[in-house]
Motif scaffolding. Structure first.
Motif, PDB file in Angstrom:
ATOM      1  N   GLY A 164     -37.175   5.221 -16.389  1.00  9.55           N
ATOM      2  CA  GLY A 164     -37.120   4.135 -17.358  1.00  9.55           C
ATOM      3  C   GLY A 164     -37.948   2.953 -16.885  1.00  9.55           C
ATOM      4  O   GLY A 164     -39.016   3.115 -16.290  1.00  9.55           O
ATOM      5  N   ASP A 165     -37.419   1.772 -17.121  1.00 14.31           N
ATOM      6  CA  ASP A 165     -38.171   0.564 -16.789  1.00 14.31           C
ATOM      7  C   ASP A 165     -37.345  -0.324 -15.849  1.00 14.31           C
ATOM      8  O   ASP A 165     -36.833  -1.372 -16.261  1.00 14.31           O
ATOM      9  CB  ASP A 165     -38.518  -0.192 -18.080  1.00 14.31           C
ATOM     10  CG  ASP A 165     -39.445  -1.366 -17.785  1.00 14.31           C
ATOM     11  OD1 ASP A 165     -40.102  -1.343 -16.720  1.00 14.31           O
ATOM     12  OD2 ASP A 165     -39.495  -2.290 -18.608  1.00 14.31           O
ATOM     13  N   PRO A 166     -37.145   0.124 -14.613  1.00 15.88           N
ATOM     14  CA  PRO A 166     -36.330  -0.682 -13.690  1.00 15.88           C
ATOM     15  C   PRO A 166     -37.105  -1.903 -13.195  1.00 15.88           C
ATOM     16  O   PRO A 166     -38.326  -1.985 -13.338  1.00 15.88           O
ATOM     17  CB  PRO A 166     -36.066   0.295 -12.550  1.00 15.88           C
ATOM     18  CG  PRO A 166     -37.271   1.157 -12.520  1.00 15.88           C
ATOM     19  CD  PRO A 166     -37.683   1.332 -13.964  1.00 15.88           C
ATOM     20  N   SER A 167     -36.362  -2.815 -12.627  1.00 19.05           N
ATOM     21  CA  SER A 167     -36.968  -3.988 -11.992  1.00 19.05           C
ATOM     22  C   SER A 167     -36.800  -3.840 -10.480  1.00 19.05           C
ATOM     23  O   SER A 167     -35.669  -3.880  -9.976  1.00 19.05           O
ATOM     24  CB  SER A 167     -36.285  -5.270 -12.471  1.00 19.05           C
ATOM     25  OG  SER A 167     -36.747  -6.372 -11.722  1.00 19.05           O
ATOM     26  N   VAL A 168     -37.897  -3.624  -9.772  1.00 16.00           N
ATOM     27  CA  VAL A 168     -37.883  -3.493  -8.312  1.00 16.00           C
ATOM     28  C   VAL A 168     -38.913  -4.472  -7.764  1.00 16.00           C
ATOM     29  O   VAL A 168     -40.124  -4.294  -7.961  1.00 16.00           O
ATOM     30  CB  VAL A 168     -38.204  -2.056  -7.854  1.00 16.00           C
ATOM     31  CG1 VAL A 168     -38.239  -1.986  -6.345  1.00 16.00           C
ATOM     32  CG2 VAL A 168     -37.189  -1.086  -8.434  1.00 16.00           C
ATOM     33  N   CYS A 196     -33.364  -4.939  -6.464  1.00 16.74           N
ATOM     34  CA  CYS A 196     -33.383  -3.850  -7.447  1.00 16.74           C
ATOM     35  C   CYS A 196     -32.439  -4.132  -8.619  1.00 16.74           C
ATOM     36  O   CYS A 196     -31.337  -4.681  -8.419  1.00 16.74           O
ATOM     37  CB  CYS A 196     -32.970  -2.529  -6.797  1.00 16.74           C
ATOM     38  SG  CYS A 196     -33.990  -2.068  -5.379  1.00 16.74           S
ATOM     39  N   SER A 197     -32.879  -3.693  -9.797  1.00 11.99           N
ATOM     40  CA  SER A 197     -32.026  -3.765 -10.983  1.00 11.99           C
ATOM     41  C   SER A 197     -32.355  -2.557 -11.858  1.00 11.99           C
ATOM     42  O   SER A 197     -33.522  -2.339 -12.217  1.00 11.99           O
ATOM     43  CB  SER A 197     -32.288  -5.064 -11.754  1.00 11.99           C
ATOM     44  OG  SER A 197     -31.511  -5.091 -12.939  1.00 11.99           O
ATOM     45  N   PHE A 198     -31.335  -1.722 -12.138  1.00 18.59           N
ATOM     46  CA  PHE A 198     -31.542  -0.487 -12.905  1.00 18.59           C
ATOM     47  C   PHE A 198     -30.539  -0.404 -14.059  1.00 18.59           C
ATOM     48  O   PHE A 198     -29.411  -0.910 -13.947  1.00 18.59           O
ATOM     49  CB  PHE A 198     -31.360   0.750 -12.025  1.00 18.59           C
ATOM     50  CG  PHE A 198     -32.354   0.847 -10.904  1.00 18.59           C
ATOM     51  CD1 PHE A 198     -33.629   1.338 -11.135  1.00 18.59           C
ATOM     52  CD2 PHE A 198     -32.011   0.476  -9.620  1.00 18.59           C
ATOM     53  CE1 PHE A 198     -34.539   1.439 -10.100  1.00 18.59           C
ATOM     54  CE2 PHE A 198     -32.915   0.575  -8.598  1.00 18.59           C
ATOM     55  CZ  PHE A 198     -34.189   1.051  -8.820  1.00 18.59           C
ATOM     56  N   VAL A 241     -28.534  -0.908   1.932  1.00 16.06           N
ATOM     57  CA  VAL A 241     -28.109  -1.847   0.905  1.00 16.06           C
ATOM     58  C   VAL A 241     -27.332  -2.952   1.607  1.00 16.06           C
ATOM     59  O   VAL A 241     -26.325  -2.703   2.278  1.00 16.06           O
ATOM     60  CB  VAL A 241     -27.239  -1.163  -0.163  1.00 16.06           C
ATOM     61  CG1 VAL A 241     -26.698  -2.201  -1.153  1.00 16.06           C
ATOM     62  CG2 VAL A 241     -28.044  -0.100  -0.898  1.00 16.06           C
ATOM     63  N   THR A 242     -27.810  -4.175   1.512  1.00 13.87           N
ATOM     64  CA  THR A 242     -27.229  -5.288   2.277  1.00 13.87           C
ATOM     65  C   THR A 242     -26.571  -6.330   1.385  1.00 13.87           C
ATOM     66  O   THR A 242     -26.363  -7.468   1.812  1.00 13.87           O
ATOM     67  CB  THR A 242     -28.325  -5.953   3.122  1.00 13.87           C
ATOM     68  OG1 THR A 242     -29.411  -6.321   2.268  1.00 13.87           O
ATOM     69  CG2 THR A 242     -28.832  -5.025   4.203  1.00 13.87           C
ATOM     70  N   SER A 243     -26.244  -5.958   0.160  1.00 14.11           N
ATOM     71  CA  SER A 243     -25.547  -6.883  -0.727  1.00 14.11           C
ATOM     72  C   SER A 243     -24.466  -6.114  -1.473  1.00 14.11           C
ATOM     73  O   SER A 243     -24.370  -4.887  -1.378  1.00 14.11           O
ATOM     74  CB  SER A 243     -26.528  -7.500  -1.732  1.00 14.11           C
ATOM     75  OG  SER A 243     -26.938  -6.510  -2.680  1.00 14.11           O
ATOM     76  N   ASN A 244     -23.668  -6.858  -2.198  1.00 10.61           N
ATOM     77  CA  ASN A 244     -22.742  -6.201  -3.108  1.00 10.61           C
ATOM     78  C   ASN A 244     -23.531  -5.545  -4.245  1.00 10.61           C
ATOM     79  O   ASN A 244     -24.598  -6.026  -4.644  1.00 10.61           O
ATOM     80  CB  ASN A 244     -21.750  -7.201  -3.702  1.00 10.61           C
ATOM     81  CG  ASN A 244     -20.850  -7.795  -2.634  1.00 10.61           C
ATOM     82  OD1 ASN A 244     -20.485  -7.102  -1.685  1.00 10.61           O
ATOM     83  ND2 ASN A 244     -20.498  -9.064  -2.785  1.00 10.61           N
ATOM     84  N   VAL A 245     -23.012  -4.438  -4.741  1.00  7.10           N
ATOM     85  CA  VAL A 245     -23.634  -3.761  -5.884  1.00  7.10           C
ATOM     86  C   VAL A 245     -22.934  -4.257  -7.155  1.00  7.10           C
ATOM     87  O   VAL A 245     -21.720  -4.062  -7.321  1.00  7.10           O
ATOM     88  CB  VAL A 245     -23.526  -2.231  -5.761  1.00  7.10           C
ATOM     89  CG1 VAL A 245     -24.137  -1.563  -6.993  1.00  7.10           C
ATOM     90  CG2 VAL A 245     -24.206  -1.748  -4.486  1.00  7.10           C
ATOM     91  N   THR A 246     -23.710  -4.941  -7.985  1.00  9.69           N
ATOM     92  CA  THR A 246     -23.123  -5.442  -9.240  1.00  9.69           C
ATOM     93  C   THR A 246     -23.226  -4.368 -10.328  1.00  9.69           C
ATOM     94  O   THR A 246     -24.233  -3.657 -10.424  1.00  9.69           O
ATOM     95  CB  THR A 246     -23.846  -6.712  -9.706  1.00  9.69           C
ATOM     96  OG1 THR A 246     -25.207  -6.405  -9.967  1.00  9.69           O
ATOM     97  CG2 THR A 246     -23.757  -7.805  -8.655  1.00  9.69           C
ATOM     98  N   GLY A 256     -27.264  -3.886  -9.964  1.00  8.86           N
ATOM     99  CA  GLY A 256     -28.204  -4.671  -9.159  1.00  8.86           C
ATOM    100  C   GLY A 256     -27.749  -4.734  -7.708  1.00  8.86           C
ATOM    101  O   GLY A 256     -26.552  -4.771  -7.415  1.00  8.86           O
ATOM    102  N   PHE A 257     -28.705  -4.754  -6.802  1.00 14.38           N
ATOM    103  CA  PHE A 257     -28.381  -4.817  -5.365  1.00 14.38           C
ATOM    104  C   PHE A 257     -29.646  -5.210  -4.602  1.00 14.38           C
ATOM    105  O   PHE A 257     -30.765  -5.194  -5.147  1.00 14.38           O
ATOM    106  CB  PHE A 257     -27.830  -3.482  -4.854  1.00 14.38           C
ATOM    107  CG  PHE A 257     -28.750  -2.316  -5.084  1.00 14.38           C
ATOM    108  CD1 PHE A 257     -29.721  -1.956  -4.152  1.00 14.38           C
ATOM    109  CD2 PHE A 257     -28.647  -1.557  -6.257  1.00 14.38           C
ATOM    110  CE1 PHE A 257     -30.560  -0.890  -4.377  1.00 14.38           C
ATOM    111  CE2 PHE A 257     -29.489  -0.487  -6.484  1.00 14.38           C
ATOM    112  CZ  PHE A 257     -30.460  -0.142  -5.547  1.00 14.38           C
ATOM    113  N   THR A 258     -29.440  -5.541  -3.328  1.00 14.12           N
ATOM    114  CA  THR A 258     -30.557  -5.864  -2.430  1.00 14.12           C
ATOM    115  C   THR A 258     -30.648  -4.801  -1.353  1.00 14.12           C
ATOM    116  O   THR A 258     -29.640  -4.438  -0.717  1.00 14.12           O
ATOM    117  CB  THR A 258     -30.367  -7.246  -1.770  1.00 14.12           C
ATOM    118  OG1 THR A 258     -30.320  -8.228  -2.798  1.00 14.12           O
ATOM    119  CG2 THR A 258     -31.506  -7.577  -0.817  1.00 14.12           C
TER     120      THR A 258
END
Length: 645
Positions: free
Chosen positions: A513-517, A550-552, A586-591, A603-605
């Motif tokens: 698709g069209d993720p944001s990375v 990242c945002s998927f 992955v070093t953040s919470n996964v939203t 979303g995550f970092t």
């Protein structure tokens, strides 16, 4: 000396007084003797007894009594009249400190009343009169306060005998005695300690007298006020100036390491450059002073400082022919060092290996560059000490002579699993020992990815990103000879955005698709504005890593698959269609934000970790991710596997 008379009243009666309220005794045949005591003042040591006086109260007229002194009958019979005072003339010389006289009445017809030592009226008490020579000494003076001089102590007046004492800190150090002299000359060197002295003169004639005087006596002493360098680091590649400040110096000697210097009144010297080796140095200065009468006095001071110097040049071993393509080169160095730098150049002068600085005190280096057979090379080594100083290079020319195995033949192809298969064949010979596979990918140098392989082997390289990858196979002989295959290449193309568990690449998820990375490269950059500059100067450190935001948009089953990878992976491999390849966590919470009942936005970092991608596979080993020496790496050995921190 002057003659002086002193009247002394009785101090005690050694017989209870019969009538204390009236303070008198009864003297008679039936009464005991009455002992009267006279104490001589402590300052009177010799005297003449001139008179003895006593007083009687009412009693029989002409009552006879006898007076004894020291067991001898001195006077008697004497007679006591009513309320009458008597005084007897005497001429005896004494040195006794106490005199006792016994009064005794020797008739039994009557008794006399005799006043004792406790009568309230002093003139009623018994007394004696003595005469003695009074000491008259004064004005005690010293001719000098310098202990290196003869010191004359003098006084005025005379006495029968005298004692002079020299006292320091309450202790009598020296005594002198005499009779009629009025001075003492103390030879130089008799008294040797600087300080506050007391001189006491004790004169003795009939009495005694003490007079004192104090003086601070000193002698010339050498002293060292300072010695430099004291705890100041010195560059021994340069001249080092040693200096000192002293008093009363007539000569000196200086010791430093195995060096010694001496002289007279100089206050500095220069140690030539490159005389001292690196290390902590102890330096001792001794100065001397000789008194006018020949006594040698010294003062000593010791200081330390750190000398640092260019280390001595290391010496390569005396070997000119090496029978290996990757030989081990050895060297020695007489100085301690913390790093070394090794280089190899070919016969054309082209540098083929340069380790740059290696933080190690090792005395050998094994070449990672494969030297050609029957080749000529120049090797060079230098070392650096703890002070950051490099030695000179030691270099020499060497040649190689070894047997090499047959050249590998390599075939490769890309698979539909984003991997490349490498197949090679090496015609077997007795000279063959093992083979290795090396890879060069976009934005990387050559790394060894598999080793300790047989002469015929197939290996699948799975940890690849998009792009063209180059491979070569190295055949290694029993004597270390190396021959490499031709370089071959193959390309792969990653579709979409892929996350995989490094321990099991089959556990992966591909987002489409069209993720944001968004990839952000983190660098250690500090900007500083220096005086005289119109703009800041950036300084870039060695820190360099990437952070991916990242945002998927995913379906529920994709979210679950991703979280399984997230929960079970020590390290995750991220690859995408844009050519990015990152090992990280992955070093953040996964939203997780619902869009519909079955569609979510997550979303995550994702942060890059230190990862060493080499030696992934050892002939018969298994690939696993481990954490070792501060970095993640593949471990393909049998003896060290597993994971953990």
């Amino acid at each position: 000396m002057a003659s002086k008379t002193l009247k002394i009243y009785a101090t005690s009666s050694l017989q209870p007084e019969l009538y204390p309220e009236q303070d008198y005794f009864k003297l008679g045949y039936s009464y005991p003797d009455v002992n009267i005591v006279f104490d001589i003042p402590s300052n009177i040591s010799k005297y003449t007894l001139k008179k003895l006086g006593y007083r009687c109260n009412d009693g029989a007229n002409n009552y006879p009594i006898t007076i004894y002194g020291d067991g001898t009958t001195w006077f008697g019979p004497l007679y006591c009249q009513h309320d009458t005072a008597y005084e007897l003339n005497l001429k005896n010389e004494y040195t006794l400190r106490s005199l006792t006289y016994a009064f005794y009445g020797y008739t039994n017809t009557d008794f006399a009343r005799f006043y004792g030592a406790r009568h309230p009226t002093e003139t009623y008490r018994p007394y004696i009169t003595i005469e003695y020579n009074e000491v008259d000494i004064s004005n005690l003076v010293l001719s000098s306060t310098n202990l290196d001089d003869d010191i004359t102590v003098s006084w005025q007046g005379t006495c029968d005998s005298w004692t002079l004492q020299a006292i320091l800190n309450g202790n009598v150090v020296k005594n002198w005695t005499g009779t009629t002299e009025t001075s003492v000359t103390i030879p130089k060197g008799t008294l040797t300690t600087n300080g506050g002295w007391t001189f006491k003169l004790i004169g003795v004639s009939g009495d005694s007298k003490e007079i004192t005087t104090t003086a601070t006596l000193t002698r010339v002493e050498p002293s060292i006020i300072s010695l430099e360098p004291d705890n100041v680091n010195q560059n021994a590649d340069n001249n080092i100036t040693v200096s000192w400040v002293t008093t009363n110096q007539q000569s000196y000697s200086l010791s430093l390491d195995n060096l010694s210097y001496s002289g007279t009144t100089a206050d500095s010297l220069v140690i030539p450059a490159k005389t001292l080796k690196s290390g902590t140095k102890s330096m001792t200065l001794t100065i001397t002073y000789t008194s006018s009468w020949g006594e040698v006095r010294t003062a000593t001071k010791t200081v330390t400082f750190l000398a640092y110097a260019t280390p001595n040049t290391p010496q390569l071993e005396d070997i000119s022919i090496y029978n290996s393509a990757t030989p081990t080169f050895n060297w020695t160095c007489s100085d301690a060092y913390t790093s070394y730098h090794f280089k190899i150049s070919n016969s054309a002068g082209t540098e083929v290996l340069n380790t740059n600085e290696v933080v190690s005190s090792a005395t050998s280096y094994t070449s990672t560059y494969a030297l050609t057979n029957n080749g000529t090379y120049t090797i060079a080594v230098r070392v650096k000490n703890q002070f950051g100083l490099w030695s000179a290079w030691d270099s020499k020319t060497i040649t190689t002579a070894f047997v090499v195995p047959n050249k590998p033949i390599v075939n490769i192809y890309a698979t539909n699993k984003n991997s490349i298969v490498i197949n090679f064949n090496i015609a077997y010979s007795d000279e063959f020992e093992k083979a290795e596979i090396w890879r060069k990918s976009p934005r990387s140098e050559w790394i060894r990815i598999a080793y300790n392989l047989d002469n015929n082997f197939t290996y699948e390289d799975e940890f690849l990103g998009s792009g063209t990858h180059y491979y070569k196979v190295r055949a290694i002989g029993t004597t270390g000879g190396i021959i490499e295959s031709d370089v071959v290449n193959a390309s792969i193309s990653i579709s979409n955005f892929n996350f995989a568990n490094c321990d099991d690449l089959t556990q992966s998820i591909e987002f489409v698709g069209d993720p944001s990375v968004r990839v952000q490269e983190i660098r250690q950059i500090v900007t500083t504005i220096y005086a005289g500059c119109t703009a800041p100067k950036p300084e870039i450190g060695e820190v360099k890593y990437r952070i991916v935001t990242c945002s998927f948009t995913v379906e529920a089953n994709e979210y679950d698959a991703f979280m399984d990878i997230f929960d079970s992976s020590e390290v995750i491999l991220y690859r995408d269609c844009r050519g990015e390849k990152i090992y990280g966590k992955v070093t953040s919470n996964v939203t997780k934000t619902p869009i519909t009942n079955s569609l979510y936005s997550i979303g995550f970092t994702f942060t890059e970790v230190s990862f060493i991608e080499k030696d992934m596979y050892k002939g018969d080993g298994n690939t696993a991710v481990v954490f070792f020496d501060g970095a993640y790496r593949f471990d393909g050995t049998l003896t060290f596997n597993g994971e953990g921190e």
